[in-house]
Design a protein around this motif. Sequence first.
Motif, short mmCIF file in Angstrom:
data_model
loop_
_atom_site.label_atom_id
_atom_site.label_comp_id
_atom_site.label_asym_id
_atom_site.label_seq_id
_atom_site.Cartn_x
_atom_site.Cartn_y
_atom_site.Cartn_z
N TYR A 230 12.46 -6.39 -8.11
CA TYR A 230 11.29 -5.55 -7.86
C TYR A 230 10.58 -5.99 -6.57
N LEU A 231 10.34 -7.30 -6.45
CA LEU A 231 9.63 -7.80 -5.26
C LEU A 231 10.42 -7.52 -3.98
N ALA A 232 11.74 -7.76 -4.05
CA ALA A 232 12.58 -7.53 -2.85
C ALA A 232 12.56 -6.05 -2.47
N ALA A 233 12.63 -5.16 -3.47
CA ALA A 233 12.63 -3.72 -3.18
C ALA A 233 11.29 -3.29 -2.59
N GLU A 234 10.21 -3.84 -3.12
CA GLU A 234 8.88 -3.47 -2.62
C GLU A 234 8.68 -3.99 -1.19
N ILE A 235 9.16 -5.20 -0.93
CA ILE A 235 9.06 -5.74 0.44
C ILE A 235 9.86 -4.85 1.40
N ALA A 236 11.06 -4.45 0.98
CA ALA A 236 11.90 -3.59 1.83
C ALA A 236 11.22 -2.24 2.06
N ARG A 237 10.64 -1.69 1.00
CA ARG A 237 10.00 -0.37 1.12
C ARG A 237 8.82 -0.44 2.10
N LEU A 238 7.99 -1.47 1.94
CA LEU A 238 6.83 -1.60 2.83
C LEU A 238 7.27 -1.88 4.28
N SER A 239 8.29 -2.73 4.43
CA SER A 239 8.76 -3.10 5.78
C SER A 239 9.32 -1.89 6.51
N ASN A 240 9.91 -0.95 5.75
CA ASN A 240 10.51 0.24 6.38
C ASN A 240 9.53 1.38 6.57
N SER A 241 8.28 1.18 6.14
CA SER A 241 7.32 2.28 6.28
C SER A 241 6.86 2.37 7.74
N ASP A 242 6.23 3.49 8.09
CA ASP A 242 5.82 3.70 9.49
C ASP A 242 4.81 2.68 9.96
N ASN A 243 3.94 2.28 9.05
CA ASN A 243 2.88 1.34 9.44
C ASN A 243 2.85 0.19 8.42
N PRO A 244 3.77 -0.77 8.56
CA PRO A 244 3.90 -1.81 7.53
C PRO A 244 2.64 -2.65 7.36
N ASP A 245 2.26 -2.85 6.09
CA ASP A 245 1.10 -3.68 5.77
C ASP A 245 1.59 -5.14 5.73
N GLN A 246 1.44 -5.83 6.87
CA GLN A 246 2.01 -7.17 7.00
C GLN A 246 1.39 -8.17 6.02
N GLN A 247 0.10 -8.00 5.74
CA GLN A 247 -0.56 -8.93 4.82
C GLN A 247 0.02 -8.78 3.41
N ARG A 248 0.22 -7.54 3.00
CA ARG A 248 0.78 -7.28 1.66
C ARG A 248 2.24 -7.80 1.59
N ILE A 249 2.97 -7.60 2.68
CA ILE A 249 4.36 -8.08 2.71
C ILE A 249 4.38 -9.61 2.56
N GLN A 250 3.45 -10.27 3.27
CA GLN A 250 3.37 -11.72 3.18
C GLN A 250 3.02 -12.18 1.76
N GLU A 251 2.09 -11.46 1.12
CA GLU A 251 1.72 -11.79 -0.27
C GLU A 251 2.94 -11.68 -1.19
N LEU A 252 3.69 -10.60 -1.01
CA LEU A 252 4.86 -10.39 -1.88
C LEU A 252 5.94 -11.44 -1.62
N ASN A 253 6.10 -11.82 -0.34
CA ASN A 253 7.07 -12.89 -0.03
C ASN A 253 6.67 -14.19 -0.71
N THR A 254 5.34 -14.47 -0.71
CA THR A 254 4.85 -15.69 -1.37
C THR A 254 5.11 -15.62 -2.87
N GLN A 255 4.85 -14.44 -3.46
CA GLN A 255 5.11 -14.27 -4.90
C GLN A 255 6.59 -14.49 -5.21
N ARG A 256 7.44 -13.97 -4.30
CA ARG A 256 8.88 -14.10 -4.51
C ARG A 256 9.32 -15.56 -4.45
N GLU A 257 8.74 -16.28 -3.50
CA GLU A 257 9.08 -17.70 -3.36
C GLU A 257 8.59 -18.49 -4.57
N ASN A 258 7.37 -18.19 -5.02
CA ASN A 258 6.83 -18.88 -6.20
C ASN A 258 7.68 -18.62 -7.44
N LEU A 259 8.14 -17.37 -7.55
CA LEU A 259 8.98 -16.99 -8.70
C LEU A 259 10.27 -17.81 -8.70
#
Lengths: 211, 127
Positions: free
Chosen positions: A172-201
């Motif tokens: 789920y986290l990987a898919a959401e990071i990919a979806r946000l990264s591929n959007s026209d205006n990526p929310d870098q802060q949210r992507i970073q949060e999700l990456n941190t969650q993924r690492e913690n997991l």
Amino acid sequence: MLTPNTLKYLRLIYAAVQLEDLTLVDELKNKLKEEISQSPNFSEDDKLALENAVQFIGPETAKFTVPRICGNKPEVTINSEGTLTITVEESEIHRMVVGMFSQEALAQFQKFVKDLTGTGLSEDAQEIHNPERGIQISLRSPEPNSLTNYQERVIQLIKEPAFQNYLAQDNYLAAEIARLSNSDNPDQQRIQELNTQRENLLRQYLRNLQS
Amino acid sequence: MSNRQENEKTTTITEKEIGQFQSFYELPFFTENQTRKTVFVAMLAYAIDKNLEGFGPTNFHPIKLIRKICDLEKLQLPTCLQNAKEDDLWNDDWNREVVSFDSFVQQRLSPKWKTFIAMHRLATNSI
């Protein structure tokens, strides 16, 4: 050479590689080596060979984990004219994966064939023969309901609820990071949060493995 | 029949069943947001596995399906959905909690579907 548990570790290492966390990659490799050295199922020579093999696991090894259990019962023969024939049986697991993901998993086998014969295997072909290179490769259909002991063991390990729960969350986290990264205006802060969650997991899962 | 033969028998999913499973993911609900394909996994298998009438790909409704599974399995509805009405649009803020629910539903599947979903989760993001 793969132990049944290697597949699980390859998936975890793949996540660590995507997170660009090389420390975590090393921790996972060390944990796999530790499990191999403590296993009663291998001779000392096998353990040494497997531990050496773990050293060579890298980012590329960690990709494409599933097709590694897709080939079954390989037979290698050579005739009097020097033609090498490799026959690989498509496994039940491969059949399921190809069913789920169209031909993507089969592409791995296609690459293998192309490297050896210089020619791609067409979608429906079960066999390819290159007389110039003296090689023939055949893909045999699986016997109904056939699973090797190795595959059964792999499936049992993969089905562990804790591992499955980890995969569900990580996918789920990987898919959401990919979806946000591929959007026209990526929310870098949210992507970073999700990456941190993924690492913690991943770190939490590793800690649970160690306890 | 030996244990091994019994195990082997339970791992076989037919091509028709794989097709049914895939057809869910062709729905606009999933194509418009690919992340949802990782949220609804075991729940879709559950609908096929238990042959739930009115919950197939032609009449898929995420909130109704979750409520139906909770009723059948005596499970608590995910907290995020407790105030949701059946005809509410899906809110992607619910995804994180519903992933955990989906993982829980996986343990309620028949052996062959449990194996299929285990392979599916392993293959997602790794091929």
